[in-house]
Design a protein around this motif. Sequence first.
Motif, PDB file in Angstrom:
ATOM      1  N   LEU B 327      57.030  72.268 -22.933  1.00  0.00           N
ATOM      2  CA  LEU B 327      57.580  71.889 -21.849  1.00  0.00           C
ATOM      3  C   LEU B 327      58.945  71.432 -21.778  1.00  0.00           C
ATOM      4  O   LEU B 327      59.721  72.006 -20.927  1.00  0.00           O
ATOM      5  CB  LEU B 327      56.586  71.103 -20.766  1.00  0.00           C
ATOM      6  N   ALA B 328      59.568  70.694 -22.561  1.00  0.00           N
ATOM      7  CA  ALA B 328      60.813  70.349 -22.832  1.00  0.00           C
ATOM      8  C   ALA B 328      61.736  71.682 -23.088  1.00  0.00           C
ATOM      9  O   ALA B 328      62.717  71.402 -22.376  1.00  0.00           O
ATOM     10  CB  ALA B 328      60.793  69.206 -23.717  1.00  0.00           C
ATOM     11  N   TRP B 330      61.011  74.753 -22.226  1.00  0.00           N
ATOM     12  CA  TRP B 330      61.193  75.378 -20.890  1.00  0.00           C
ATOM     13  C   TRP B 330      62.085  74.787 -19.795  1.00  0.00           C
ATOM     14  O   TRP B 330      62.774  75.442 -19.209  1.00  0.00           O
ATOM     15  CB  TRP B 330      59.764  75.632 -20.170  1.00  0.00           C
ATOM     16  N   ARG B 331      61.949  73.567 -19.779  1.00  0.00           N
ATOM     17  CA  ARG B 331      62.712  72.836 -18.975  1.00  0.00           C
ATOM     18  C   ARG B 331      64.224  72.982 -19.283  1.00  0.00           C
ATOM     19  O   ARG B 331      65.129  72.995 -18.305  1.00  0.00           O
ATOM     20  CB  ARG B 331      62.414  71.339 -18.735  1.00  0.00           C
ATOM     21  N   ALA B 348      57.337  74.615 -15.529  1.00  0.00           N
ATOM     22  CA  ALA B 348      57.806  73.538 -16.347  1.00  0.00           C
ATOM     23  C   ALA B 348      59.136  72.762 -15.454  1.00  0.00           C
ATOM     24  O   ALA B 348      59.053  71.460 -15.638  1.00  0.00           O
ATOM     25  CB  ALA B 348      58.261  73.745 -17.757  1.00  0.00           C
ATOM     26  N   GLN B 349      59.896  73.345 -14.986  1.00  0.00           N
ATOM     27  CA  GLN B 349      61.445  72.897 -14.476  1.00  0.00           C
ATOM     28  C   GLN B 349      60.682  72.209 -12.998  1.00  0.00           C
ATOM     29  O   GLN B 349      61.798  71.417 -12.706  1.00  0.00           O
ATOM     30  CB  GLN B 349      62.298  73.959 -13.869  1.00  0.00           C
ATOM     31  N   ARG B 350      59.481  72.171 -12.633  1.00  0.00           N
ATOM     32  CA  ARG B 350      59.281  71.381 -11.636  1.00  0.00           C
ATOM     33  C   ARG B 350      58.593  70.162 -11.600  1.00  0.00           C
ATOM     34  O   ARG B 350      58.290  69.418 -11.092  1.00  0.00           O
ATOM     35  CB  ARG B 350      58.437  72.352 -10.533  1.00  0.00           C
ATOM     36  N   SER B 352      58.197  66.492 -13.283  1.00  0.00           N
ATOM     37  CA  SER B 352      59.175  65.286 -13.726  1.00  0.00           C
ATOM     38  C   SER B 352      58.352  64.918 -15.064  1.00  0.00           C
ATOM     39  O   SER B 352      57.275  65.108 -15.536  1.00  0.00           O
ATOM     40  CB  SER B 352      58.647  64.202 -12.626  1.00  0.00           C
ATOM     41  N   ASP B 353      59.382  64.010 -15.722  1.00  0.00           N
ATOM     42  CA  ASP B 353      58.891  63.410 -16.950  1.00  0.00           C
ATOM     43  C   ASP B 353      57.506  62.693 -16.859  1.00  0.00           C
ATOM     44  O   ASP B 353      56.760  62.760 -17.859  1.00  0.00           O
ATOM     45  CB  ASP B 353      59.722  62.147 -17.501  1.00  0.00           C
ATOM     46  N   ILE B 356      54.739  65.360 -16.987  1.00  0.00           N
ATOM     47  CA  ILE B 356      54.441  65.819 -18.269  1.00  0.00           C
ATOM     48  C   ILE B 356      53.598  64.936 -19.037  1.00  0.00           C
ATOM     49  O   ILE B 356      52.744  65.410 -19.897  1.00  0.00           O
ATOM     50  CB  ILE B 356      56.056  66.213 -19.121  1.00  0.00           C
TER      51      ILE B 356
END
Lengths: 329, 376
Positions: B327-328, B330-331, B348-350, B352-353, B356
Amino acid sequence: MIFRRALPTCLSIGVLLAGCGDRQSVLNPKGGDAHQFAQLSWLLFAGGTAILFVVMLATYLAIHGPDRFRALLGSERMVVWAGVAFPVVTLTALLGYGVWLTRAVALTAADPDALHISVSGEQWWWRITYRPANESVVAANEIRIPAGRTIVFTLTSPDVIHSFWVPNLGGKVDMIPGRTTRLRLRADAPGVFRGQCAEYCGGPHALMAFEVVALPPSDFDAWLESQAKPASEPESVEAHRGRDLFLAAGCGGCHAVRGTAAAGTVGPDLTHLGSRRSVGLDTLAMTEANIKRFIEDGQHIKPGNRMPPFRIFPAADLDAIAAYLAGLR
Amino acid sequence: MANVGLGRVGKVLTWIVAGGAGLLLAAFLLAWSGLYNVAASRGHWAIVEWLLAFGMRNSVELRAMAINPPPLDDPDLIALGAGHFHGGCAFCHGAPGISVSPIAQHMLPPPPHLPTSMRPWTDAELFWIVKHGIKYTGMPGWAALERDDEVWAVVAFLRQIQKTHPERYRELALGSVRLPGQTGKELATVDSNQEAAGACARCHGAESKGPVSALVPVLHGQPREFLAKALKEYAESTRRSGVMQPMAAELDRQEIARLADYYARLPAPRPEKIAGNASLIDRGRKLAVEGDTANGIPSCNPCHSGNALPEYPRLSGQSARYMAGQLALWRAGHHAATGGGAIMAPIAQRLSDEDIAAVTGYFASLRAKPTGEKPQ
């Protein structure tokens, strides 16, 4: 020189303006307050043109006119009367007239017969909710209304400020996160009008359009009844396969098709997608080919929209999905 | 007569320019004549060798200045690094208990045997070298330059290489692979070597054994279509990984199909210990089942569980650290060249930490279900 250029310029602007359809125009009022707005607009244009003409004439006389005029134009009395008194009187009168003319907008007398429709402006589409008899019918990007009846729109936004505007039918009202605003519109007769988000809301703002379709009241009732029903069963073998693929590909994570497992609320409700007139908010006509384009390549049709591109389907699978969606009437 | 009036300085400059041009011409003539000997077997003159090494040290030092190393004493990072080192680096650089191949020993310059003779590079310098390689040596750059996370795994292992006992190294790098002793005939005739045969299991585990590191995905029980697609994407370099691309590139279509089939049939190993607390996992479950409409996040389950397309991965029982790492990527804008990556990147960009941590913790806490089984 300037005058010689002015004529062709004015002519070409006139030709360009003639190209603007009358589906989205303040100058083509088709109901409710729009008539008053158009009247006020014409008055402003005419008055403004007359004043501009007088000012140009005065400018010409101040430069080339006889001394008598030049002295008059340069006098203190002229500044007081034409520069202060005239604008104060004119603008005050205009304000009073405008308020009187549009008094119906400000008055919020309850109309028991009004139809209530909620519209939520979202990046970058419109979520539309009808509430016939306590149940809610959710649609997207195309608002159907009965002609001749007052519609009260309840306007909200979950993300940024949008603005709801159907120029043929009335004024525009902002949709502000955390607030609810209202707008009353009425279409005198059946017709199709174009609306547009009128407040910059990022990315594909310019393509955040919608259509208002005014129907004869009996047609509207029939339409709303059909919209309230769950999705129809796929008719062909291909459409059946399309439904299975639609569900397996995870489309239901964002989109709802009532009557199936797809219950997402992130994107537009697709229960009756095939009955709409366009794909991707008035950007493409409703055809299977355009549905396929939007699934695979929506980022080129409406750049920045929030649907990821689904370039994972073999051609036959994509055909099946499009056949299923187009069949959702 | 052109320099009349230029004075002493002008004369000196003229001589310098003429001298430089003469040297260039001489160098060109030397190269053209073929008199210069390019033989690796001849070695360099001592002065040339010193100059090259001096230049390399300074170049690496300068370029590594702005790099900030993450914590490297991480067993998962070390195990992943060891697994890749064995396949990608040991041939030239040796390993604990393994010497440099005689072929590699005769490269110019000869690659150092890292367990015994590694220069005292800093973490950042090692990272720079592993990522970019070194010109005029045989040292290649990383196969996927956007995968810094993988490069750091190798650096983490290199930090340990000098104190790693050969037996411990076998455990780390070969994981669960226990190849039976082959007969003379098999050794002489079988059409695949030991390296390739054990390559997957070294990191991903096999049979009932799971991956050697939480940074490596569990492949057991994933749909075969998904596994085959991932290997194909690595082989075509559309999905980027300096660890997986070289492995996948060596496989042909039948081998990919057989491998995918093998892992798809394996029962899932026991999931790792649940890392997050109960409220975090609850939040993850909510995201997985309902999504988060206000933030444009669709639910995970329609694509990642039950009867979803077999080209999509199933997430239940998957390692939380591995999923968070993907996911990181992709972000950060990588990883979106494949069909599936293009779908996941905007989602993934939507996240938050905290999203995730919650959602990966939730899926990691589930035991993988065999494919084809109905969700809930």
